[in-house]
Design an enzyme around this catalytic site. Sequence first.
Site, mmCIF file in Angstrom:
data_model
loop_
_atom_site.group_PDB
_atom_site.id
_atom_site.type_symbol
_atom_site.label_atom_id
_atom_site.label_comp_id
_atom_site.label_asym_id
_atom_site.label_seq_id
_atom_site.Cartn_x
_atom_site.Cartn_y
_atom_site.Cartn_z
ATOM 1 N N ARG A 8 -3.367 2.589 2.150
ATOM 2 C CA ARG A 8 -3.348 1.646 3.269
ATOM 3 C C ARG A 8 -2.686 2.320 4.451
ATOM 4 N NH1 ARG A 8 -0.429 -3.517 2.221
ATOM 5 N NH2 ARG A 8 -1.173 -3.945 4.326
ATOM 6 N N SER A 10 -0.532 1.056 6.434
ATOM 7 C CA SER A 10 0.796 0.530 6.754
ATOM 8 C C SER A 10 1.849 1.639 6.621
ATOM 9 C CB SER A 10 1.160 -0.631 5.819
ATOM 10 O OG SER A 10 1.455 -0.146 4.522
ATOM 11 N N LYS A 72 2.710 -3.780 -5.464
ATOM 12 C CA LYS A 72 2.694 -5.141 -4.916
ATOM 13 C C LYS A 72 1.323 -5.535 -4.394
ATOM 14 C CE LYS A 72 4.064 -4.150 -0.171
ATOM 15 N NZ LYS A 72 2.863 -4.693 0.440
ATOM 16 N N ASP A 73 0.435 -4.563 -4.123
ATOM 17 C CA ASP A 73 -0.903 -4.865 -3.594
ATOM 18 C C ASP A 73 -1.934 -5.104 -4.690
ATOM 19 O OD1 ASP A 73 -0.118 -4.686 -0.949
ATOM 20 O OD2 ASP A 73 -0.516 -2.546 -0.838
#
Length: 75
Positions: A8, A10, A72-73
Amino acid sequence: MTLRIGTRASTLARAQAGTVADALGAELVPIVSEGDRSTESLASLGGSGVFARALRDALRRGEVDAVVHSFKDLP
């Protein structure tokens, strides 16, 4: 050929995946998911797995050789 690792886009995901990429001498390929682009609730986008789906799709299309993302994803 350089190993391409999808993650990702992020800051947290790039930092975590960067550790793996550095250890393997790989290139990071930031991937923006629908969850990153949308202002809709996660539930309306399909709920759990919204962020991981884009990474799996990039892997299936051959855009990356591996993916690294936060636990967590995952659904």
